[in-house]
Each structure stands twice: as C-alpha cells, then as structure tokens.
Design a protein around this motif. Structure first.
Motif, short mmCIF file in Angstrom:
data_model
loop_
_atom_site.label_atom_id
_atom_site.label_comp_id
_atom_site.label_asym_id
_atom_site.label_seq_id
_atom_site.Cartn_x
_atom_site.Cartn_y
_atom_site.Cartn_z
N ALA A 1 55.98 -15.30 15.92
CA ALA A 1 57.30 -15.81 16.27
C ALA A 1 58.39 -15.13 15.44
O ALA A 1 59.48 -14.84 15.93
N PHE A 2 58.08 -14.90 14.17
CA PHE A 2 59.02 -14.18 13.29
C PHE A 2 59.31 -12.79 13.85
O PHE A 2 60.47 -12.36 13.97
N GLU A 3 58.26 -12.07 14.22
CA GLU A 3 58.44 -10.73 14.74
C GLU A 3 59.19 -10.73 16.07
O GLU A 3 60.07 -9.89 16.31
N TYR A 4 58.85 -11.67 16.93
CA TYR A 4 59.56 -11.74 18.22
C TYR A 4 61.03 -12.13 18.03
O TYR A 4 61.90 -11.70 18.80
N SER A 5 61.31 -12.93 17.02
CA SER A 5 62.71 -13.26 16.73
C SER A 5 63.50 -12.01 16.37
O SER A 5 64.66 -11.87 16.76
N VAL A 6 62.86 -11.11 15.63
CA VAL A 6 63.52 -9.84 15.28
C VAL A 6 63.72 -8.99 16.54
O VAL A 6 64.79 -8.40 16.75
N LEU A 7 62.70 -8.92 17.40
CA LEU A 7 62.82 -8.15 18.63
C LEU A 7 63.90 -8.74 19.56
O LEU A 7 64.63 -8.01 20.23
N GLU A 8 63.99 -10.05 19.58
CA GLU A 8 64.97 -10.73 20.43
C GLU A 8 66.40 -10.47 19.96
O GLU A 8 67.35 -10.54 20.74
N TYR A 9 66.56 -10.15 18.69
CA TYR A 9 67.90 -10.01 18.10
C TYR A 9 68.79 -9.08 18.90
O TYR A 9 69.94 -9.39 19.17
N SER A 10 68.29 -7.93 19.31
CA SER A 10 69.14 -6.97 20.02
C SER A 10 69.63 -7.53 21.35
O SER A 10 70.80 -7.38 21.72
N PHE A 11 68.73 -8.19 22.09
CA PHE A 11 69.14 -8.80 23.37
C PHE A 11 70.16 -9.91 23.12
O PHE A 11 71.23 -9.94 23.74
N ALA A 12 69.82 -10.81 22.21
CA ALA A 12 70.70 -11.97 21.95
C ALA A 12 72.05 -11.54 21.38
O ALA A 12 73.09 -12.11 21.71
N TYR A 13 72.01 -10.53 20.49
CA TYR A 13 73.27 -10.08 19.88
C TYR A 13 74.23 -9.59 20.96
O TYR A 13 75.39 -10.00 21.03
N TRP A 14 73.76 -8.72 21.84
CA TRP A 14 74.64 -8.18 22.87
C TRP A 14 74.97 -9.21 23.94
O TRP A 14 76.05 -9.15 24.55
#
Length: 434
Positions: free
Chosen positions: A255-268
């Motif tokens: 979940a920690f790693e996926y949260s990092v991967l999600e960051y780019s999508f969520a940020y934009w």
C-alpha cells in the motif's frame, strides 16, 4: 367539584379547537408538489428544511426493479433529493456515480431552477437486497435514471438538463445513450470513457502533461519517498495508527508503494499547476510526508476506502475501465508493487472486462450525441480518456488549460463561458442572467 369539571372541559375544548386549527393550517400549507409526491405509491417522501435558494426540499426513495428488463424482478429503494423553486422552471437532474448528499450544483445556481440529485444503484442507501453484482451495469443504471426522470416529468413539464461530475459525468453520458429523448441538454464535467482496466492513454498523458520541469519535480518527489523508505514508511504506519487505517487487503508495504505510484495521477488530477509547491530534499521529513499524505493514495489503499467503493471497482473491471501504474521509472525501489490492481476487485470475484459498452458509447458520442457540453481540465489525467468530438454533432467540448478535476463552467474566461451560455440558451430556449 362541578365548577372544576366545567373549567376542565372548557380548557379541553380550547385545546381541541387549537389542535384542529393547527392541523387545518398545516393541511392548507401542504403544497401542490408535496401533495403530488405523497400521492405516488412508489415514492417514500421526507420533507426537509428549505433554504434561501429552494422553497421545498425532499429526501425521496423510489421503488426500482433490480432488473429493469425482467417484469418479475425484485425491487429495491433508490435515494434522490428534490429541491424545488417553481414547477414552471427547468429541472437540473444531477446523476451521481456514487452515494449522495444534497447541495445546490453549478447548473441549478446558473439557471436559477429546480434540481434533483440521484444516488447511483449499489451505493449509499440505494443497495439492492438480495445483493447480486450482475445487475450493476450501465444499462440498469440508465434505466433507473430514466424511470426517475419520467416520473418527475409528470409534474415538471418544462425543460430538463442532466449533469454529473467525474463518474457522474460518465453516468449522464450513459443515460443519454440509452434514453436520448429524456432531456433537452446535458453538461458532463470531467467525464472519462475508459477503454480497459489499465487504459494506456493515461500512461502517455502523464508522460506529457504540463511542462518537463514540473513532470520532473513530480517524479523526483516520488523517487525521494521511495529512496528514503526507512524514514517515510514508518511515518506511513504511524499515520495509519493515528487515523485508524488498516491495509489488510493490499498489505501495508505494498500500500505504501502504491501510494507513491498514485501520487503522480492524484497530483495532476487535483493540482492547480503550481509545481513550485512540491517539496524537495531541503524540506523537513514532516513537511515532505504531510505533502505526500495530502496528495497521494495514503487513504485510497486502506481497507476502509477500498471496501466503501467496491461497487465503483466492480464497474471498472467489468465495463467502466480504470488505469494502472507505470512502474518502470521506479523499478529499482519497488519490492511489492507491479502496477496492477487486482486487490480492488470485490469478494475475490473472477471478473472479465467487456470493452464493447465503452466502444459503443465512444462511437455514439462522436457521431450522434447532440446537445452535450463536455467540460475538462487540461492537467487532469482523466482528460486523457475523455470524449472525442468529430464535428458531426452540435456538442461542445471545452478544455481549460492547466485545469484540474475541479474544472467547472465558472473556471473558464468570460468569452469561453459565453460560448457555453449561448449553447444552453439555444437548446433550452431560456435567457441566462449574466
């Protein structure tokens, strides 16, 4: 004692007269709309407090078939809110993709008119019993919305407009695909039409969005979190304990790693485009984690968030589509995440994605769908899977440069708002107050 009984009888008579008067006054105050609603055998109606915008507000449950195409289908109750101004004014029907609350939307404010907000089947209070996943599809949901609109058209005979945001924006497209004559115009905000559970257009979008400098800042932030896993993963766990978040479905490290991967999508998706606010290594660990927590999937991959929107994920993996994650840039730092998201699928179901419904929707939008206004944000990754117009219809697609998932009509500069107003005035035969 006799005089006491006379006095008591006198006061009893006064009380009865006052009660009758109050009852009569209440009856007289029952509006034409309220009486009509109460006369409908398939509606359960609760009157709510009015406000400065709407003179009457109701929470309503309508009895719907679980399967609209089976006359012997069991029934369930679907929730919607009705906010009333005047029966001769237009009606804005907001078809949400999830559970709902009640609040004025942009169009009902703009047009100064009535509105309904409809909860999507299988969400919130609108869950069928017995529960069967197979009746959660775009045709059944469209039939729900058609039935509600046709019911209320018996009372509201003026112009009708549908609207929705994000999955709700997709929902209004689906409804109009199957019932094109239900309404006079549709405004769909930031609505994706995805082609697969891991739509590749999202990957390409994230590689080209905004500026190279800003994309690098986003990438460097993700890399920093992963490289300093020994610092930020314990903070991730501390936050989970503080916020009562569990990660049993995904696993906490994954979940920690996926949260990092999600960051780019969520940020934009939500960013205002000012990437100067993204922290770098000169910031404190606390400041970095606070930004990470606010702009990533720290909650999104928790048990609570996943299970609360299982119906959304079911739709994603059967008809609606979704996105995966490009792990290649971070491969050396990842131990668990492979970019795929099967953990979102509810109840360990073996689901097969059917691409035909979205292909049909895309073809229809490009070639036949009329009286649509599509609103998108220029930085929002969901714009990558937005509708394409070919000029074969009168519909209008508006993309706001640097806009996010929060992009609305009011977000556009005046001359572009005028284009939208003119279309609505033409289709609805009304005058919009500027």
């Amino acid at each position: 004692m006799k005089s006491l009984r006379i006095i008591s009888a006198y006061f009893l008579l006064i009380f009865i007269l006052i009660s009758c008067s109050a009852t009569q006054q209440t009856t007289q105050q029952e509006s034409k709309l309220y009486k009509w609603l109460l006369s409908q055998p398939d509606l359960t109606v609760k009157k709510l407090e009015s406000n400065e915008m709407f003179s009457e507000i109701y929470e309503i449950f309508i009895e719907q078939p679980i399967d609209h195409f089976n006359p012997n289908s069991p029934k369930f109750k679907q929730q919607f809110y009705l906010s009333h101004k005047d029966e001769d004014l237009p009606m804005v029907a907001e078809l949400d993709g999830y559970s709902v609350g009640n609040r004025p939307n942009e169009l009902s404010r703009l047009l100064n008119c009535n509105q309904i907000i409809v909860e999507h089947r299988y969400f919130g209070e609108s869950v069928p019993k017995p529960f069967d996943w197979k009746y959660l599809d775009i045709k059944q949901a469209a039939a729900d919305h058609h039935r509600i609109i046709q019911k209320l058209k018996e009372f509201y005979k003026s112009k009708w407009i549908t609207t929705g945001i994000s999955k709700g924006g997709s929902t209004v497209i689906f409804h109009k695909r199957f019932y094109p004559n239900d309404v006079d115009a549709t405004v769909a905000y930031v609505a994706p039409i995805n082609h697969s559970p891991e739509d590749q257009r999202v990957y390409e979008w994230l590689k080209n969005v905004s500026t190279e400098e800003c994309r690098k800042k986003v990438h460097d932030f993700q890399e920093m979190i992963l490289k300093k896993r020994d610092v930020f993963y314990p903070m991730f766990l501390q936050n989970a304990e503080k916020e009562s978040l569990s990660y049993n479905i995904v696993g906490s490290e994954k979940a920690f790693e996926y949260s990092v991967l999600e960051y780019s999508f969520a940020y934009w998706q939500w960013s205002d485009g000012d990437c100067s606010k993204i922290p770098d290594s000169t910031y404190s660990n606390e400041e970095i984690f606070e930004h990470f927590k606010k702009n990533s999937g720290v909650d999104y991959f928790s048990d609570k968030d996943i299970t609360s929107i299982y119906p959304f994920f079911y739709q994603c993996y059967t008809e609606y589509g979704y996105y995966g994650y490009d792990v290649e840039p971070f491969k050396q730092y990842l131990k668990y995440a492979d970019g795929h998201t099967p953990f979102f699928i509810p109840d360990n179901l073996q689901l097969k994605f059917n691409p035909e419904p979205m292909k049909d929707i895309s073809h229809w939008v490009e070639n036949e769908a009329s009286n649509f206004i599509f609103i998108y944000g220029g930085n929002d990754p969901w714009t990558s899977t937005g509708v394409c117009l070919t000029g074969k219809t009168n519909s209008l697609k508006m993309v706001l440069p640097n806009g996010s998932h929060r992009t609305r009509i009011k977000s556009f500069p005046e001359y572009e708002r005028e284009m939208i107003y003119n279309k609505l005035e033409e289709w609805l035969d009304i005058k919009i107050e500027r």
